[in-house]
Design a protein around this motif. Sequence first.
Motif, PDB file in Angstrom:
ATOM      1  N   GLN A  17     -18.456  24.081 -17.029  1.00 34.47           N
ATOM      2  CA  GLN A  17     -17.439  25.130 -17.093  1.00 34.47           C
ATOM      3  C   GLN A  17     -16.641  25.005 -18.391  1.00 34.47           C
ATOM      4  O   GLN A  17     -16.450  23.901 -18.912  1.00 34.47           O
ATOM      5  N   ALA A  18     -16.162  26.112 -18.899  1.00 30.92           N
ATOM      6  CA  ALA A  18     -15.417  26.140 -20.160  1.00 30.92           C
ATOM      7  C   ALA A  18     -14.179  25.245 -20.110  1.00 30.92           C
ATOM      8  O   ALA A  18     -13.825  24.621 -21.102  1.00 30.92           O
ATOM      9  N   THR A  19     -13.549  25.145 -18.966  1.00 31.97           N
ATOM     10  CA  THR A  19     -12.322  24.350 -18.860  1.00 31.97           C
ATOM     11  C   THR A  19     -12.592  22.849 -18.763  1.00 31.97           C
ATOM     12  O   THR A  19     -11.672  22.059 -18.894  1.00 31.97           O
ATOM     13  N   LYS A  39     -14.407  16.153 -19.320  1.00 33.59           N
ATOM     14  CA  LYS A  39     -13.266  15.345 -18.907  1.00 33.59           C
ATOM     15  C   LYS A  39     -13.699  14.089 -18.152  1.00 33.59           C
ATOM     16  O   LYS A  39     -13.006  13.077 -18.184  1.00 33.59           O
ATOM     17  N   ASN A  40     -14.843  14.156 -17.468  1.00 35.13           N
ATOM     18  CA  ASN A  40     -15.258  13.035 -16.631  1.00 35.13           C
ATOM     19  C   ASN A  40     -16.587  12.391 -17.002  1.00 35.13           C
ATOM     20  O   ASN A  40     -16.869  11.293 -16.572  1.00 35.13           O
ATOM     21  N   GLU A  41     -17.411  13.097 -17.786  1.00 39.81           N
ATOM     22  CA  GLU A  41     -18.761  12.614 -18.016  1.00 39.81           C
ATOM     23  C   GLU A  41     -19.309  13.052 -19.357  1.00 39.81           C
ATOM     24  O   GLU A  41     -18.733  13.903 -20.023  1.00 39.81           O
ATOM     25  N   LYS A  42     -20.460  12.457 -19.723  1.00 38.74           N
ATOM     26  CA  LYS A  42     -21.190  12.863 -20.918  1.00 38.74           C
ATOM     27  C   LYS A  42     -22.580  13.299 -20.495  1.00 38.74           C
ATOM     28  O   LYS A  42     -23.203  12.675 -19.639  1.00 38.74           O
ATOM     29  N   PHE A  67     -19.404  17.954 -35.100  1.00 39.47           N
ATOM     30  CA  PHE A  67     -18.574  18.182 -33.922  1.00 39.47           C
ATOM     31  C   PHE A  67     -18.217  19.652 -33.743  1.00 39.47           C
ATOM     32  O   PHE A  67     -17.857  20.326 -34.702  1.00 39.47           O
ATOM     33  N   ILE A  68     -18.268  20.088 -32.491  1.00 41.69           N
ATOM     34  CA  ILE A  68     -17.742  21.388 -32.083  1.00 41.69           C
ATOM     35  C   ILE A  68     -16.719  21.116 -30.986  1.00 41.69           C
ATOM     36  O   ILE A  68     -17.025  20.408 -30.020  1.00 41.69           O
ATOM     37  N   VAL A  69     -15.513  21.634 -31.137  1.00 45.22           N
ATOM     38  CA  VAL A  69     -14.474  21.409 -30.131  1.00 45.22           C
ATOM     39  C   VAL A  69     -14.272  22.653 -29.284  1.00 45.22           C
ATOM     40  O   VAL A  69     -14.522  23.771 -29.727  1.00 45.22           O
ATOM     41  N   ASN A  70     -13.817  22.437 -28.065  1.00 45.27           N
ATOM     42  CA  ASN A  70     -13.468  23.519 -27.157  1.00 45.27           C
ATOM     43  C   ASN A  70     -11.993  23.846 -27.393  1.00 45.27           C
ATOM     44  O   ASN A  70     -11.114  23.035 -27.109  1.00 45.27           O
ATOM     45  N   LEU A  71     -11.722  25.022 -27.916  1.00 41.66           N
ATOM     46  CA  LEU A  71     -10.346  25.424 -28.228  1.00 41.66           C
ATOM     47  C   LEU A  71      -9.461  25.479 -26.986  1.00 41.66           C
ATOM     48  O   LEU A  71      -8.246  25.324 -27.075  1.00 41.66           O
ATOM     49  N   LEU A  72     -10.063  25.684 -25.828  1.00 43.07           N
ATOM     50  CA  LEU A  72      -9.295  25.824 -24.584  1.00 43.07           C
ATOM     51  C   LEU A  72      -8.744  24.499 -24.070  1.00 43.07           C
ATOM     52  O   LEU A  72      -7.873  24.486 -23.207  1.00 43.07           O
ATOM     53  N   THR A  73      -9.251  23.367 -24.572  1.00 44.79           N
ATOM     54  CA  THR A  73      -8.820  22.070 -24.055  1.00 44.79           C
ATOM     55  C   THR A  73      -8.098  21.205 -25.079  1.00 44.79           C
ATOM     56  O   THR A  73      -7.846  20.033 -24.838  1.00 44.79           O
ATOM     57  N   TYR A  85      -7.063  15.885 -30.289  1.00 47.06           N
ATOM     58  CA  TYR A  85      -6.886  15.245 -28.988  1.00 47.06           C
ATOM     59  C   TYR A  85      -6.914  16.318 -27.902  1.00 47.06           C
ATOM     60  O   TYR A  85      -6.567  17.468 -28.153  1.00 47.06           O
ATOM     61  N   PHE A  86      -7.280  15.923 -26.688  1.00 43.29           N
ATOM     62  CA  PHE A  86      -7.554  16.892 -25.635  1.00 43.29           C
ATOM     63  C   PHE A  86      -6.643  16.744 -24.426  1.00 43.29           C
ATOM     64  O   PHE A  86      -6.150  15.659 -24.123  1.00 43.29           O
ATOM     65  N   LEU A  87      -6.463  17.848 -23.696  1.00 47.27           N
ATOM     66  CA  LEU A  87      -5.688  17.896 -22.453  1.00 47.27           C
ATOM     67  C   LEU A  87      -6.423  17.181 -21.329  1.00 47.27           C
ATOM     68  O   LEU A  87      -7.651  17.176 -21.293  1.00 47.27           O
ATOM     69  N   ASP A  88      -5.696  16.647 -20.390  1.00 43.89           N
ATOM     70  CA  ASP A  88      -6.244  16.090 -19.147  1.00 43.89           C
ATOM     71  C   ASP A  88      -7.442  15.176 -19.386  1.00 43.89           C
ATOM     72  O   ASP A  88      -8.417  15.204 -18.647  1.00 43.89           O
ATOM     73  N   ASP A  89      -7.385  14.369 -20.416  1.00 45.09           N
ATOM     74  CA  ASP A  89      -8.501  13.492 -20.749  1.00 45.09           C
ATOM     75  C   ASP A  89      -8.124  12.055 -20.433  1.00 45.09           C
ATOM     76  O   ASP A  89      -7.359  11.431 -21.156  1.00 45.09           O
ATOM     77  N   SER A  90      -8.666  11.531 -19.358  1.00 43.60           N
ATOM     78  CA  SER A  90      -8.318  10.183 -18.924  1.00 43.60           C
ATOM     79  C   SER A  90      -8.951   9.100 -19.803  1.00 43.60           C
ATOM     80  O   SER A  90      -8.510   7.966 -19.804  1.00 43.60           O
ATOM     81  N   PHE A  91      -9.990   9.452 -20.571  1.00 43.09           N
ATOM     82  CA  PHE A  91     -10.668   8.475 -21.427  1.00 43.09           C
ATOM     83  C   PHE A  91     -10.120   8.476 -22.855  1.00 43.09           C
ATOM     84  O   PHE A  91     -10.596   7.748 -23.698  1.00 43.09           O
ATOM     85  N   ASN A  92      -9.123   9.303 -23.121  1.00 47.15           N
ATOM     86  CA  ASN A  92      -8.505   9.415 -24.445  1.00 47.15           C
ATOM     87  C   ASN A  92      -9.524   9.713 -25.547  1.00 47.15           C
ATOM     88  O   ASN A  92      -9.498   9.122 -26.613  1.00 47.15           O
ATOM     89  N   ASN A  93     -10.446  10.626 -25.250  1.00 50.68           N
ATOM     90  CA  ASN A  93     -11.417  11.057 -26.249  1.00 50.68           C
ATOM     91  C   ASN A  93     -10.713  11.810 -27.366  1.00 50.68           C
ATOM     92  O   ASN A  93      -9.721  12.488 -27.141  1.00 50.68           O
ATOM     93  N   ASN A  94     -11.241  11.682 -28.550  1.00 48.07           N
ATOM     94  CA  ASN A  94     -10.769  12.463 -29.680  1.00 48.07           C
ATOM     95  C   ASN A  94     -11.925  12.631 -30.644  1.00 48.07           C
ATOM     96  O   ASN A  94     -12.935  11.943 -30.532  1.00 48.07           O
ATOM     97  N   CYS A  95     -11.806  13.562 -31.545  1.00 47.05           N
ATOM     98  CA  CYS A  95     -12.862  13.749 -32.526  1.00 47.05           C
ATOM     99  C   CYS A  95     -12.257  14.127 -33.868  1.00 47.05           C
ATOM    100  O   CYS A  95     -11.151  14.640 -33.933  1.00 47.05           O
ATOM    101  N   PRO A  96     -12.984  13.859 -34.942  1.00 44.88           N
ATOM    102  CA  PRO A  96     -12.464  14.156 -36.280  1.00 44.88           C
ATOM    103  C   PRO A  96     -12.639  15.623 -36.642  1.00 44.88           C
ATOM    104  O   PRO A  96     -13.413  16.340 -36.013  1.00 44.88           O
ATOM    105  N   PHE A  97     -11.901  16.049 -37.640  1.00 43.96           N
ATOM    106  CA  PHE A  97     -12.153  17.359 -38.239  1.00 43.96           C
ATOM    107  C   PHE A  97     -12.092  17.182 -39.743  1.00 43.96           C
ATOM    108  O   PHE A  97     -11.415  16.292 -40.256  1.00 43.96           O
TER     109      PHE A  97
END
Length: 119
Positions: A17-19, A39-42, A67-73, A85-97
């Motif tokens: 899902q997009a969210t 948010k939970n898996e890869k 990298f492609i990021v989801n603008l909604l998160t 950095y992303f919303l509701d991310d328990s693993f503290n994922n981030n990506c470069p730009f």
Amino acid sequence: MKAPIILETKKGTIIIQATDLLYITVDTTKDHSLCFVTKNEKYYCTGDLNNYEDAYQNWLFRCHRSFIVNLLTIREINKYERRVYFLDDSFNNNCPFSRRKYAPLKQSLKDILLTEQEA
């Protein structure tokens, strides 16, 4: 409502899902393999970033060549660390730009937020 992404993996068909999607990246350990980070898996599948960038251009943004990021998160775009950095991310994922993508990324985020607010 944004269309979900349908992946064909070795295990079967996965619907993301997009969210839930945070970002898509190239898996450097395998040729032509992508990693979809939620948010939970890869999830891993074969493919090309260009296909997803073109098909879902209204809510996905290519912020780096890998990298492609989801603008909604997106929670934060850190200009100094050059990280997203992303919303509701328990693993503290981030990506470069990349440096030259900062202004277009910021504008795309504003545009999508305004569009979502109006809907």
